[in-house]
Enzyme design. Structure first.
Site, PDB file in Angstrom:
ATOM      1  CD  GLN A   1       6.111  13.545-108.267  1.00  0.00           C
ATOM      2  OE1 GLN A   1       5.530  14.620-108.401  1.00  0.00           O
ATOM      3  NE2 GLN A   1       5.507  12.467-107.773  1.00  0.00           N
TER       4      GLN A   1
ATOM      5  CB  ALA B   1       3.684  22.109-105.050  1.00  0.00           C
ATOM      6  CG  HIS B   2       3.346  17.646-107.358  1.00  0.00           C
ATOM      7  ND1 HIS B   2       3.595  16.356-106.962  1.00  0.00           N
ATOM      8  CD2 HIS B   2       2.415  18.110-106.501  1.00  0.00           C
ATOM      9  CE1 HIS B   2       2.830  16.047-105.923  1.00  0.00           C
ATOM     10  NE2 HIS B   2       2.115  17.107-105.635  1.00  0.00           N
ATOM     11  CG  ASN B   3       0.448  17.612-111.283  1.00  0.00           C
ATOM     12  OD1 ASN B   3       1.171  16.906-110.574  1.00  0.00           O
ATOM     13  ND2 ASN B   3       0.100  17.269-112.510  1.00  0.00           N
TER      14      ASN B   3
END
Length: 349
Positions: A198, A239-241
Site C-alpha cells: 500500500q 478503507a483504502h482509496n
C-alpha cells in the site's frame, strides 16, 4: 470564570426573564442543576425539570411558555440547543493552551516544529515530519516520517499518523485513532495470500474530527481523502482509496469498504456498512445497521434509506410491519392451499 446572565445574553443574542445579575460559573444538565450553574431546555419532554432545577440560569427557546413559576433566570434565544453549543465553544476556547516540548518527547533532528506547540511526554516525531503552529500532541502520540500535522490540530494519547500522511488544520484525532495504516489488500495464491504493498497516503483536510479507535487506511496508490468538516465517531473504519465528501458524519462502528466515494453532507448511522467501489451522492442519510451494496437511489443522493439491502426508509417501515406478521401470513397461506386442494378434489369427483 464567572459570568452574569446579562453578559451571557449579550454573547448569544438572548433576552432575559428574571435577574440579569445572576452569576454562573459552571454548566449542568437541567435535571442535575445546582446554584451557580447554567442549564438549557430544548426538548419539551424535559420541561418538568425547569420547575424544580437548582440552576441559576436556564436557556430556553423564545416561544417557551412556563405553566407555573420558574425560580431560575431564563435567557430566551431562537434555539436553546445551538446557544448552549456556542457557549460551550466559547468556554472551551478560553481555557489556557499548553505549550512547550517535554524533555521526554522525541523529535527527530530533521522534523519541523511550529510555534506554540505542545509535545507531551513520550510523543514521537519522525524524520522530516512537520507540526503546525499551536498543535497539541498528548502522551504517546506518534507522527511518522515526512507526515504533516496542521495548525491547532490536537492528537490525543496513542493516536498515530503514519509516514507521509497529511492532517490539516484545526483537526482532532482522539485516543487510539490511526491515520494511514495499510489498506486491506491481499492477492490469493496457491500458497496463501500475498500482501499488496500500500504505497499511497491519507489526506485529512481541515476541521475534521476522528473518534477514538477509528481507522482511516492509506491507499494502494494515490490517496484516501477525508474532506473538510467531516466528523467520524469512535470505531469507524474508512478503507483504502475511499473519498469522504465534506461535512459528512458517521456514527460508531460504521464501515466504508475500499474505493467508495461518499458525497457531501451525508449521515451514516451506527453500524452502517457501505460496500466497495460504489458511489453515494450528496445528502444520503442511512439509518442504523443499514447495508448499502449500491443502487440508483443512493447514487442520486438526497434520500433516506434503511435496512439491507438499503431501501427507501418509508418502504422499509412498511416492509418491517409486514415482516413481523409473516408467521401468521404463512399459516393462512398454508390453510388456503389446503382448502384449494380440497376444492379441486371435490370438483374432480
Amino acid at each position: 470564570m464567572e459570568f452574569q446572565a446579562k453578559q451571557i445574553a449579550a454573547l448569544i443574542g438572548g433576552s432575559i426573564d428574571g435577574d440579569e445579575n445572576a452569576v454562573v460559573n459552571d454548566f449542568a444538565k437541567i435535571e442535575q442543576g445546582k446554584p451557580g450553574a447554567i442549564s438549557f431546555l430544548a426538548n419539551p419532554q424535559y420541561e418538568h425539570y425547569i420547575y424544580e432545577t437548582k440552576s441559576s440560569v436556564v436557556l430556553v427557546n423564545e416561544d417557551f411558555k412556563p405553566s407555573k413559576p420558574v425560580e431560575a433566570t431564563l435567557i430566551r434565544v431562537k434555539n436553546a440547543y445551538e446557544a448552549v453549543s456556542k457557549l460551550l465553544q466559547i468556554y472551551d476556547s478560553m481555557k489556557p493552551k499548553r505549550k512547550g516540548i517535554d524533555p521526554l518527547a522525541f523529535v527527530a533532528p530533521t522534523a519541523k516544529i511550529g510555534k506554540d506547540v505542545y509535545l507531551a511526554p513520550f510523543v514521537a516525531i519522525g524524520d522530516g515530519a512537520e507540526i503546525g503552529d499551536g498543535a497539541e500532541l498528548h502522551p504517546h502520540a506518534t507522527v511518522g516520517a515526512r507526515a504533516k500535522v496542521g495548525k491547532n490540530t490536537i492528537m490525543y494519547s496513542n493516536s498515530v499518523v503514519y509516514h507521509d500522511c497529511v492532517v490539516g488544520n484545526d483537526c482532532i484525532l482522539h485516543a487510539g485513532s490511526v491515520i494511514g495504516a495499510d489498506g486491506f489488500g491481499f492477492a490469493p495464491t496457491p500458497e496463501g495470500y500475498e500482501k499488496i504493498p500500500q504505497i499511497g497516503i491519507v489526506i485529512i483536510e481541515d476541521n475534521v474530527e476522528v473518534g477514538a479507535n477509528t481507522c482511516v487506511d492509506r491507499s494502494t496508490m494515490g490517496a484516501t481523502i477525508v474532506h473538510k468538516g467531516v466528523k467520524l465517531d469512535n470505531l469507524v473504519q474508512i478503507a483504502h482509496n475511499v473519498e469522504v465528501g465534506s461535512h459528512t458524519v458517521m456514527s460508531a462502528q460504521a464501515g466504508v469498504a475500499g474505493s467508495c466515494k461518499i458525497g457531501q453532507w451525508c449521515m451514516l448511522g451506527g453500524q452502517v456498512g457501505v460496500a466497495g467501489h460504489i458511489t453515494l451522492g450528496d445528502r444520503v442519510y442511512a439509518g442504523a445497521q443499514s447495508g448499502i451494496p449500491g443502487g440508483r437511489l443512493v447514487k442520486q443522493g438526497n434520500c433516506t434509506v434503511m435496512g439491507y439491502p438499503a431501501i427507501d426508509h418509508q418502504n422499509f417501515a412498511r416492509s418491517a410491519a409486514a415482516y413481523k406478521n409473516l408467521p401468521e401470513l404463512v399459516k393462512e397461506v398454508n390453510e388456503l392451499r389446503k382448502e384449494i386442494e380440497q376444492l379441486k378434489q371435490c370438483k374432480s369427483n
